[in-house]
Design a protein around this motif. Structure first.
Motif, PDB file in Angstrom:
ATOM      1  N   VAL A 485       6.404 -25.146  42.672  1.00  0.00           N
ATOM      2  CA  VAL A 485       6.593 -24.809  41.263  1.00  0.00           C
ATOM      3  C   VAL A 485       8.062 -25.019  40.935  1.00  0.00           C
ATOM      4  O   VAL A 485       8.939 -24.411  41.558  1.00  0.00           O
ATOM      5  N   ASP A 486       8.321 -25.871  39.993  1.00  0.00           N
ATOM      6  CA  ASP A 486       9.707 -26.201  39.647  1.00  0.00           C
ATOM      7  C   ASP A 486      10.271 -25.083  38.781  1.00  0.00           C
ATOM      8  O   ASP A 486      10.389 -25.199  37.565  1.00  0.00           O
ATOM      9  N   GLY A 487      10.596 -23.967  39.466  1.00  0.00           N
ATOM     10  CA  GLY A 487      11.072 -22.798  38.746  1.00  0.00           C
ATOM     11  C   GLY A 487      11.971 -21.943  39.613  1.00  0.00           C
ATOM     12  O   GLY A 487      12.340 -22.335  40.736  1.00  0.00           O
ATOM     13  N   TYR A 488      12.296 -20.763  39.117  1.00  0.00           N
ATOM     14  CA  TYR A 488      13.292 -19.894  39.732  1.00  0.00           C
ATOM     15  C   TYR A 488      12.699 -18.505  39.965  1.00  0.00           C
ATOM     16  O   TYR A 488      11.799 -18.061  39.254  1.00  0.00           O
ATOM     17  N   GLY A 489      13.253 -17.811  40.956  1.00  0.00           N
ATOM     18  CA  GLY A 489      12.841 -16.447  41.228  1.00  0.00           C
ATOM     19  C   GLY A 489      11.818 -16.363  42.342  1.00  0.00           C
ATOM     20  O   GLY A 489      11.375 -17.367  42.906  1.00  0.00           O
ATOM     21  N   HIS A 490      11.445 -15.136  42.643  1.00  0.00           N
ATOM     22  CA  HIS A 490      10.528 -14.850  43.746  1.00  0.00           C
ATOM     23  C   HIS A 490       9.105 -14.740  43.208  1.00  0.00           C
ATOM     24  O   HIS A 490       8.871 -14.099  42.194  1.00  0.00           O
ATOM     25  N   GLU A 491       8.196 -15.372  43.884  1.00  0.00           N
ATOM     26  CA  GLU A 491       6.775 -15.394  43.547  1.00  0.00           C
ATOM     27  C   GLU A 491       6.517 -16.227  42.293  1.00  0.00           C
ATOM     28  O   GLU A 491       6.888 -15.833  41.186  1.00  0.00           O
ATOM     29  N   ASP A 495       1.179 -20.430  33.799  1.00  0.00           N
ATOM     30  CA  ASP A 495      -0.175 -20.916  33.556  1.00  0.00           C
ATOM     31  C   ASP A 495      -0.633 -21.914  34.609  1.00  0.00           C
ATOM     32  O   ASP A 495      -1.786 -21.876  35.057  1.00  0.00           O
ATOM     33  N   CYS A 496       0.234 -22.818  35.019  1.00  0.00           N
ATOM     34  CA  CYS A 496      -0.161 -23.866  35.967  1.00  0.00           C
ATOM     35  C   CYS A 496      -0.591 -23.285  37.316  1.00  0.00           C
ATOM     36  O   CYS A 496      -1.712 -23.552  37.772  1.00  0.00           O
ATOM     37  N   GLN A 501      -4.805 -21.482  41.121  1.00  0.00           N
ATOM     38  CA  GLN A 501      -5.267 -20.357  41.934  1.00  0.00           C
ATOM     39  C   GLN A 501      -6.717 -20.013  41.610  1.00  0.00           C
ATOM     40  O   GLN A 501      -7.543 -19.787  42.519  1.00  0.00           O
ATOM     41  N   GLU A 502      -7.050 -19.957  40.339  1.00  0.00           N
ATOM     42  CA  GLU A 502      -8.415 -19.629  39.934  1.00  0.00           C
ATOM     43  C   GLU A 502      -9.419 -20.622  40.490  1.00  0.00           C
ATOM     44  O   GLU A 502     -10.460 -20.240  41.041  1.00  0.00           O
ATOM     45  N   ARG A 503      -9.134 -21.898  40.350  1.00  0.00           N
ATOM     46  CA  ARG A 503     -10.091 -22.908  40.804  1.00  0.00           C
ATOM     47  C   ARG A 503     -10.252 -22.868  42.332  1.00  0.00           C
ATOM     48  O   ARG A 503     -11.330 -23.116  42.860  1.00  0.00           O
ATOM     49  N   TYR A 504      -9.173 -22.554  43.005  1.00  0.00           N
ATOM     50  CA  TYR A 504      -9.249 -22.472  44.469  1.00  0.00           C
ATOM     51  C   TYR A 504     -10.051 -21.242  44.904  1.00  0.00           C
ATOM     52  O   TYR A 504     -10.996 -21.344  45.695  1.00  0.00           O
ATOM     53  N   LEU A 505      -9.703 -20.077  44.394  1.00  0.00           N
ATOM     54  CA  LEU A 505     -10.358 -18.849  44.835  1.00  0.00           C
ATOM     55  C   LEU A 505     -11.820 -18.802  44.410  1.00  0.00           C
ATOM     56  O   LEU A 505     -12.677 -18.324  45.167  1.00  0.00           O
ATOM     57  N   ILE A 506     -12.131 -19.309  43.232  1.00  0.00           N
ATOM     58  CA  ILE A 506     -13.497 -19.224  42.710  1.00  0.00           C
ATOM     59  C   ILE A 506     -14.359 -20.379  43.198  1.00  0.00           C
ATOM     60  O   ILE A 506     -15.467 -20.171  43.708  1.00  0.00           O
ATOM     61  N   ASP A 507     -13.854 -21.602  43.069  1.00  0.00           N
ATOM     62  CA  ASP A 507     -14.645 -22.798  43.387  1.00  0.00           C
ATOM     63  C   ASP A 507     -14.282 -23.443  44.715  1.00  0.00           C
ATOM     64  O   ASP A 507     -14.907 -24.435  45.102  1.00  0.00           O
ATOM     65  N   LEU A 508     -13.268 -22.917  45.397  1.00  0.00           N
ATOM     66  CA  LEU A 508     -12.762 -23.514  46.642  1.00  0.00           C
ATOM     67  C   LEU A 508     -12.298 -24.950  46.412  1.00  0.00           C
ATOM     68  O   LEU A 508     -12.392 -25.807  47.289  1.00  0.00           O
ATOM     69  N   ALA A 512      -4.739 -31.718  43.818  1.00  0.00           N
ATOM     70  CA  ALA A 512      -4.418 -32.994  44.450  1.00  0.00           C
ATOM     71  C   ALA A 512      -3.217 -32.828  45.377  1.00  0.00           C
ATOM     72  O   ALA A 512      -2.357 -31.972  45.146  1.00  0.00           O
ATOM     73  N   PRO A 513      -3.137 -33.655  46.431  1.00  0.00           N
ATOM     74  CA  PRO A 513      -2.008 -33.531  47.369  1.00  0.00           C
ATOM     75  C   PRO A 513      -0.641 -33.651  46.705  1.00  0.00           C
ATOM     76  O   PRO A 513       0.342 -33.116  47.203  1.00  0.00           O
ATOM     77  N   THR A 514      -0.579 -34.344  45.585  1.00  0.00           N
ATOM     78  CA  THR A 514       0.704 -34.542  44.901  1.00  0.00           C
ATOM     79  C   THR A 514       0.923 -33.540  43.774  1.00  0.00           C
ATOM     80  O   THR A 514       1.906 -33.648  43.034  1.00  0.00           O
ATOM     81  N   ALA A 515       0.048 -32.569  43.649  1.00  0.00           N
ATOM     82  CA  ALA A 515       0.140 -31.635  42.521  1.00  0.00           C
ATOM     83  C   ALA A 515       1.421 -30.809  42.587  1.00  0.00           C
ATOM     84  O   ALA A 515       1.889 -30.427  43.664  1.00  0.00           O
ATOM     85  N   SER A 516       1.984 -30.538  41.440  1.00  0.00           N
ATOM     86  CA  SER A 516       3.140 -29.653  41.321  1.00  0.00           C
ATOM     87  C   SER A 516       3.020 -28.926  39.987  1.00  0.00           C
ATOM     88  O   SER A 516       2.164 -29.238  39.165  1.00  0.00           O
ATOM     89  N   CYS A 517       3.868 -27.929  39.791  1.00  0.00           N
ATOM     90  CA  CYS A 517       3.850 -27.156  38.551  1.00  0.00           C
ATOM     91  C   CYS A 517       5.260 -27.038  38.003  1.00  0.00           C
ATOM     92  O   CYS A 517       6.241 -27.073  38.751  1.00  0.00           O
ATOM     93  N   THR A 518       5.350 -26.849  36.708  1.00  0.00           N
ATOM     94  CA  THR A 518       6.611 -26.557  36.048  1.00  0.00           C
ATOM     95  C   THR A 518       6.533 -25.151  35.477  1.00  0.00           C
ATOM     96  O   THR A 518       5.507 -24.774  34.894  1.00  0.00           O
ATOM     97  N   ALA A 519       7.575 -24.366  35.671  1.00  0.00           N
ATOM     98  CA  ALA A 519       7.589 -22.999  35.170  1.00  0.00           C
ATOM     99  C   ALA A 519       7.442 -22.979  33.657  1.00  0.00           C
ATOM    100  O   ALA A 519       7.931 -23.880  32.955  1.00  0.00           O
ATOM    101  N   ASP A 520       6.738 -21.950  33.168  1.00  0.00           N
ATOM    102  CA  ASP A 520       6.521 -21.842  31.725  1.00  0.00           C
ATOM    103  C   ASP A 520       7.818 -21.582  30.966  1.00  0.00           C
ATOM    104  O   ASP A 520       7.985 -22.037  29.825  1.00  0.00           O
ATOM    105  N   ARG A 521       8.726 -20.810  31.593  1.00  0.00           N
ATOM    106  CA  ARG A 521       9.959 -20.423  30.904  1.00  0.00           C
ATOM    107  C   ARG A 521      11.156 -20.643  31.810  1.00  0.00           C
ATOM    108  O   ARG A 521      11.066 -20.452  33.027  1.00  0.00           O
TER     109      ARG A 521
END
Length: 526
Positions: A485-491, A495-496, A501-508, A512-521
């Motif tokens: 996650v291209d962001g700052y802070g701990h944990e 939204d990304c 997380q939802e799709r993994y925990l619910i649907d397993l 994608a191997p190249t997936a990344s996220c950008t912090a909302d703020r």
């Protein structure tokens, strides 16, 4: 060579002289692998020999947890004696919002080590959104924490308060270093005197086996688990021992399990380097945001911070005048910096305010300083539990008088934060370990042998679990996918990562191997 690489060489040079050898150097790799497999199988067999605990759910009695259901599980004090003495494990459940669409139970745990799951749950709904609709969510106080046989290191709360009030960490000068050594010995002796029966059984392996008992108690064939920070290490240990019982393992703010367990000095040094790096980002983004978005913005904020810390090493800084003035010590400021960097929104803004008021000195606002420092203290029970679990999990030099030397060695690449992270662990140098050590301590390998790979998240700029930890953890688990996650802070938050997380925990479903996220703020309203 990178700063991390230099740090590892420096740490190795110190620890090789101070620490006993941790394993048989002459053993072949094949023999060592077989021994590790045999040991892991023994740890699992001990847990499997324990009867499944019964959970009698009832509305939680504490007002802050009244929305939840609570139960107490009886778990073995010593898994080597499955029918021996037991200790109570306090467990909290948030029932699934959609009972018809319920998948099973999502287990989670608080970080630390030493954080209370009950205290976390009291802050509000656990995993709000689709996850809480589809899963019961269970969290618990780990053994030695809070409502689950809290570690006791003092005769009474007043003695505990006096000790920690007079133990500012980290020390800023030679006199404070000597006081820190005395305090570390006192704390270790106090924990041994007041929690003698409990201390030998507080490793994360013990907690992972407790977790497997809870899985059995709710009737789930496989574990679904989400944990961040230290709770990621609990998940790593569980996965290494019980990989065939894992349905989904979603971890974040990653611990490097091999370093945490087998090379604690290097882990501390790398943590400190990460904190320094994130503070550098704090300064850069503060300067970029300018006043009034960042109260500490101005010419060469990094040099001004160094000058302030140099001044604090000589003695407390007084903010304000007269009866309302407040004195602030070096240790208080370094701890506040490290803790406030966890939260890149409110925490970073508060840190900027704190530094600005300290810099103003007599012209500063003591009310602002008091408010910020009061908002960030670590609870005293947390500190006791953190110490006991850390000392059970990791190996440190058995010479508390060597801590100043270690701190100076580590400070080459982390001048502000090396001592802070190191001195938190100084009591481990005088710790009353069992005569035969901790035979249940697991040292690897960390390979995850589950059908579904683990999903890992880490912020790019995390002040306590740097991205290097997550990359190593991914390699050590093998069967894992990492999303940065291209962001700052701990944990990571936003939204990304929540959607992934939802799709993994619910649907397993893995991203994608190249997936990344950008912090909302961005920090400072950027």
């Amino acid at each position: 060579m990178s700063a991390v690489g230099k740090s590892r060489i420096a740490v190795f040079g110190v620890l090789i002289a101070l620490m006993p050898a941790l394993g048989g150097c002459g053993a072949s790799a094949e023999r060592e692998s077989k021994q590790q497999q045999s040991r892991a199988a023994e740890l699992v067999a001990q847990a499997d020999a324990v009867p499944t605990p019964r959970l009698d759910w009832a509305p939680c009695a504490e007002p802050a947890s009244s929305r939840y259901q609570c139960a107490v599980a009886a778990v073995p004090l010593d898994y080597a004696q499955p029918n021996g003495a037991t200790i109570p494990l306090a467990v909290l459940r948030q029932p699934a919002g959609d009972p018809v669409g319920r998948i099973g139970t999502l287990f989670t745990a608080a970080g630390g080590p030493g954080g209370s799951g009950f205290d976390w749950a009291a802050l509000g709904e656990l995993f709000p959104g689709e996850v809480s609709r589809r899963f019961d969510v269970i969290i618990f106080d780990q053994r030695g924490v809070g409502r689950s046989s809290q570690v006791r290191c003092f005769a009474d709360p007043e003695a505990q308060q006096r000790f920690w009030a007079n133990s500012p960490q980290p020390p800023g000068n030679a006199e404070q270093e000597r006081a820190a050594e005395r305090g570390s010995r006192e704390l270790a002796a106090g924990c041994a005197a007041h929690s003698a029966a409990l201390l030998p059984h507080l490793t994360t392996v013990d907690a992972a086996r407790d977790l497997d008992l809870l899985r059995r108690a709710v009737g789930d064939a496989k574990l679904t688990y989400s944990g961040a920070s230290y709770a990621s290490y609990l998940g790593e240990v569980y996965g290494a021992l019980f990989g065939d019982r894992v349905r989904a393992l979603q971890l974040a703010a990653m611990i490097d399990p091999d370093a945490y367990t087998n090379n604690a000095g290097a882990a501390v040094a790398d943590t400190a380097i990460g904190t320094e790096e994130v503070f550098g980002e704090f300064v850069r983004l503060c300067t970029q945001a300018g006043q009034p978005k960042c109260a500490f913005a101005g010419e060469d904020a990094r040099a001004r911070d160094r000058a302030l810390l140099d001044r604090l090493r000589q003695g407390p800084v007084e903010v304000g005048r007269g009866e309302t003035a407040v004195q602030v010590s070096y240790g208080e400021v370094v701890q506040a910096q490290a803790m406030l960097l966890y939260d890149s929104q409110q925490g970073w803004s508060a840190l900027a305010e704190l530094l600005a008021e300290l810099e103003r000195g007599a012209d500063g606002n003591p009310g602002i300083v008091r408010k910020i420092l009061a908002a960030e203290p670590l609870s005293l029970n947390f500190l006791d539990s953190f110490t006991a679990i850390t000392c059970a999990d990791s190996t440190f030099p058995e010479r508390p008088d060597q801590w100043p030397e270690l701190a100076r060695e580590f400070s080459g690449n982390a001048p502000t934060y090396a001592a802070f992270w190191l001195y938190l662990r100084q009591p481990c140098a005088s710790w009353s370990a069992p005569r035969d050590g901790y035979p249940q301590r697991y040292t690897g390998p960390w390979t995850l042998r589950s059908e579904v790979p683990a999903l890992l998240f880490n912020n790019r700029f995390d002040p306590v679990t740097p991205l290097t930890f997550a990359k190593r953890a991914q390699q050590e688990l093998g069967n894992a996918r990492l999303v940065v996650v291209d962001g700052y802070g701990h944990e990571p938050a936003g939204d990304c990562p929540r959607r992934l997380q939802e799709r993994y925990l619910i649907d397993l479903r893995l991203p994608a191997p190249t997936a990344s996220c950008t912090a909302d703020r961005a920090p400072f309203g950027g």
